[in-house]
Structure formats: structure tokens, C-alpha cells
Design a protein around this motif. Structure first.
Motif, PDB file in Angstrom:
ATOM      1  N   VAL A   1       8.741   3.699   8.069  1.00  0.00           N
ATOM      2  CA  VAL A   1       8.757   3.995   9.504  1.00  0.00           C
ATOM      3  C   VAL A   1       9.623   5.226   9.755  1.00  0.00           C
ATOM      4  O   VAL A   1       9.204   6.157  10.449  1.00  0.00           O
ATOM      5  CB  VAL A   1       9.265   2.775  10.312  1.00  0.00           C
ATOM      6  N   ASP A   2      10.812   5.239   9.165  1.00  0.00           N
ATOM      7  CA  ASP A   2      11.724   6.372   9.358  1.00  0.00           C
ATOM      8  C   ASP A   2      11.151   7.674   8.809  1.00  0.00           C
ATOM      9  O   ASP A   2      11.395   8.744   9.364  1.00  0.00           O
ATOM     10  CB  ASP A   2      13.081   6.087   8.706  1.00  0.00           C
ATOM     11  N   ASP A   3      10.373   7.585   7.722  1.00  0.00           N
ATOM     12  CA  ASP A   3       9.740   8.766   7.123  1.00  0.00           C
ATOM     13  C   ASP A   3       8.481   9.208   7.865  1.00  0.00           C
ATOM     14  O   ASP A   3       7.887  10.233   7.515  1.00  0.00           O
ATOM     15  CB  ASP A   3       9.361   8.492   5.664  1.00  0.00           C
ATOM     16  N   GLY A   4       8.023   8.415   8.831  1.00  0.00           N
ATOM     17  CA  GLY A   4       6.823   8.752   9.584  1.00  0.00           C
ATOM     18  C   GLY A   4       5.526   8.390   8.890  1.00  0.00           C
ATOM     19  O   GLY A   4       4.451   8.765   9.356  1.00  0.00           O
ATOM     20  N   ARG A   5       5.596   7.660   7.772  1.00  0.00           N
ATOM     21  CA  ARG A   5       4.371   7.257   7.061  1.00  0.00           C
ATOM     22  C   ARG A   5       3.750   6.003   7.652  1.00  0.00           C
ATOM     23  O   ARG A   5       2.586   5.703   7.411  1.00  0.00           O
ATOM     24  CB  ARG A   5       4.659   7.030   5.572  1.00  0.00           C
ATOM     25  N   LEU A   6       4.548   5.236   8.407  1.00  0.00           N
ATOM     26  CA  LEU A   6       4.085   4.001   9.032  1.00  0.00           C
ATOM     27  C   LEU A   6       4.460   4.012  10.504  1.00  0.00           C
ATOM     28  O   LEU A   6       5.606   4.257  10.862  1.00  0.00           O
ATOM     29  CB  LEU A   6       4.719   2.779   8.344  1.00  0.00           C
ATOM     30  N   VAL A   7       3.455   3.731  11.328  1.00  0.00           N
ATOM     31  CA  VAL A   7       3.657   3.549  12.761  1.00  0.00           C
ATOM     32  C   VAL A   7       3.273   2.108  13.066  1.00  0.00           C
ATOM     33  O   VAL A   7       2.192   1.657  12.670  1.00  0.00           O
ATOM     34  CB  VAL A   7       2.770   4.523  13.577  1.00  0.00           C
TER      35      VAL A   7
ATOM     36  N   ILE B   1       0.830  -1.209   0.000  1.00  0.00           N
ATOM     37  CA  ILE B   1       0.000   0.000   0.000  1.00  0.00           C
ATOM     38  C   ILE B   1       0.861   1.254   0.000  1.00  0.00           C
ATOM     39  O   ILE B   1       0.623   2.188  -0.767  1.00  0.00           O
ATOM     40  CB  ILE B   1      -0.976  -0.012   1.196  1.00  0.00           C
ATOM     41  N   LEU B   2       1.885   1.296   0.841  1.00  0.00           N
ATOM     42  CA  LEU B   2       2.711   2.493   0.924  1.00  0.00           C
ATOM     43  C   LEU B   2       3.553   2.709  -0.330  1.00  0.00           C
ATOM     44  O   LEU B   2       3.848   3.860  -0.687  1.00  0.00           O
ATOM     45  CB  LEU B   2       3.584   2.450   2.178  1.00  0.00           C
ATOM     46  N   ALA B   3       3.907   1.641  -1.032  1.00  0.00           N
ATOM     47  CA  ALA B   3       4.632   1.791  -2.301  1.00  0.00           C
ATOM     48  C   ALA B   3       3.720   2.389  -3.373  1.00  0.00           C
ATOM     49  O   ALA B   3       4.151   3.218  -4.175  1.00  0.00           O
ATOM     50  CB  ALA B   3       5.174   0.442  -2.764  1.00  0.00           C
ATOM     51  N   ARG B   4       2.456   1.989  -3.364  1.00  0.00           N
ATOM     52  CA  ARG B   4       1.503   2.485  -4.374  1.00  0.00           C
ATOM     53  C   ARG B   4       0.924   3.843  -4.020  1.00  0.00           C
ATOM     54  O   ARG B   4       0.530   4.603  -4.910  1.00  0.00           O
ATOM     55  CB  ARG B   4       0.341   1.487  -4.521  1.00  0.00           C
TER      56      ARG B   4
ATOM     57  N   VAL C   1      -0.669   7.850   1.919  1.00  0.00           N
ATOM     58  CA  VAL C   1      -1.446   7.154   2.949  1.00  0.00           C
ATOM     59  C   VAL C   1      -0.698   7.227   4.275  1.00  0.00           C
ATOM     60  O   VAL C   1       0.516   7.062   4.335  1.00  0.00           O
ATOM     61  CB  VAL C   1      -1.683   5.676   2.541  1.00  0.00           C
ATOM     62  N   ARG C   2      -1.449   7.514   5.351  1.00  0.00           N
ATOM     63  CA  ARG C   2      -0.907   7.420   6.713  1.00  0.00           C
ATOM     64  C   ARG C   2      -1.332   6.067   7.246  1.00  0.00           C
ATOM     65  O   ARG C   2      -2.513   5.725   7.237  1.00  0.00           O
ATOM     66  CB  ARG C   2      -1.452   8.530   7.609  1.00  0.00           C
TER      67      ARG C   2
END
Length: 174
Positions: free
Chosen positions: A68-74, A38-41, A45-46
Motif C-alpha cells: 500500500v505504501d509503495d503504491g502497488r496496492l490500493v 500475488i504481490l510477493a510473487r 502487478v498493479r
């Protein structure tokens, strides 16, 4: 992509029909394949991933280190029925996704479904997706429908496309 993405995860991601600016909560991310896909596409998206397993949390984090480092995934360790779910995962969410999380069909999981419904924005979607290689589709569908019979959720919709997906939306104005 770091590893192979199972067909069931690819199908689950496709049925979400994301615009690309949603907030998404995944329950039981396992190795993090759905988050990676999902995050690649959809870089806008948060994404929050919640798993009870420390091993799954570590695997999801490692697989998706850049996000994770970019803050897009927790990525959080915890349980849907934990005492402070909203404090653990944040929210509200446009979409909640769970792939092969059995609690929703092995028993009537009203407590879990209610907790997730409370995290959805009005009109937000809860999708429970299963791969049923044993041909047990109807038992799974019946169980999930029963679990989704909670206040605030609309009537469940069933989609069959290589996986069995049961989704429901939070009622507008709830």
C-alpha cells in the motif's frame, strides 16, 4: 508472508497464470492473503482490492502495508454494484478475481458480472473461485455459469483443482 495463506487462495492464485505486469482487481479480499501472495510473487502487478466490509479493508491494508505504501496496492471499501464502480476502483483490469464471493452462485448475478465485465480489457479474464467442502460443486458451477451469461463475456470455462473455478474472458473488441 504475514499470516497463513489458505489452500483455496493458493490454488486460486496459481490458476491465474500471471506474467507479472497485469492490473488486477480482487473482489472481497477478506484478510488480504491473495494480494499478499500475488504481490510477493509479481512485484510488477498493479492491484486493487474492493470489499464492502470496513473490517476487511483494514485487515487487507494492515497485512499488505508495504505494498500500500509503495503504491502497488490500493484498497477500497465499496460494492460491485455501487453507483460509480469505475471511479472507486479505476481500471481497466487484465484480471478480476473473487474467492468465495457467494453472490455469483446463490442467485443469478448479472448486474455484478456486467459491472465487472465493463472493467476488463478486451481479452481480460474474470475468475470466480470457490472451495466447496460440502461437495456442492455442480450447484456452484451452475449458478456461476448463469451469472456469467452476460453480454461481452465469452463462454465460461470450469477448472477443478482442489477448488472450483469458473472463468470467462471479455470478448476481444468489446
Amino acid at each position: 508472508m504475514v499470516g497463513a495463506v489458505p489452500e483455496r487462495v493458493q490454488r486460486a492464485v496459481a490458476l491465474l497464470d500471471l506474467r507479472g505486469d497485469e492490473t488486477l482487481l480482487e473482489i472481497g479480499p477478506g484478510p488480504g492473503a491473495a494480494a499478499e501472495t500475488i504481490l510477493a510473487r509479481h512485484p510488477g502487478v498493479r492491484y486493487v482490492a474492493l470489499d464492502r466490509s470496513a473490517t476487511a479493508v483494514a485487515r487487507t491494508t494492515a497485512r499488505n502495508r508495504t505494498a500500500v505504501d509503495d503504491g502497488r496496492l490500493v484498497v477500497r471499501q465499496g460494492d460491485v454494484t455501487g453507483p460509480d464502480l469505475a471511479g472507486t476502483v479505476g481500471g481497466p483490469f487484465d484480471v478480476v478475481l473473487a474467492v468465495n464471493v457467494n453472490v455469483f452462485w446463490t442467485r443469478t448475478a448479472h448486474r455484478e458480472a456486467s459491472a465487472l465485465t465493463a472493467l476488463l480489457v478486451p481479452g481480460g479474464a474474470l475468475w470466480l473461485v470457490y472451495e466447496t467442502p460440502g461437495g456442492d460443486d455442480e450447484r456452484v458451477v451452475d449458478g456461476v455459469r448463469a451469472s456469467l451469461g452476460v453480454a461481452g463475456l465469452g463462454a465460461p470455462v470450469v477448472v477443478r483443482d482442489g477448488v472450483v473455478a469458473v472463468g470467462a474472458r471479455r470478448a476481444p473488441g468489446e
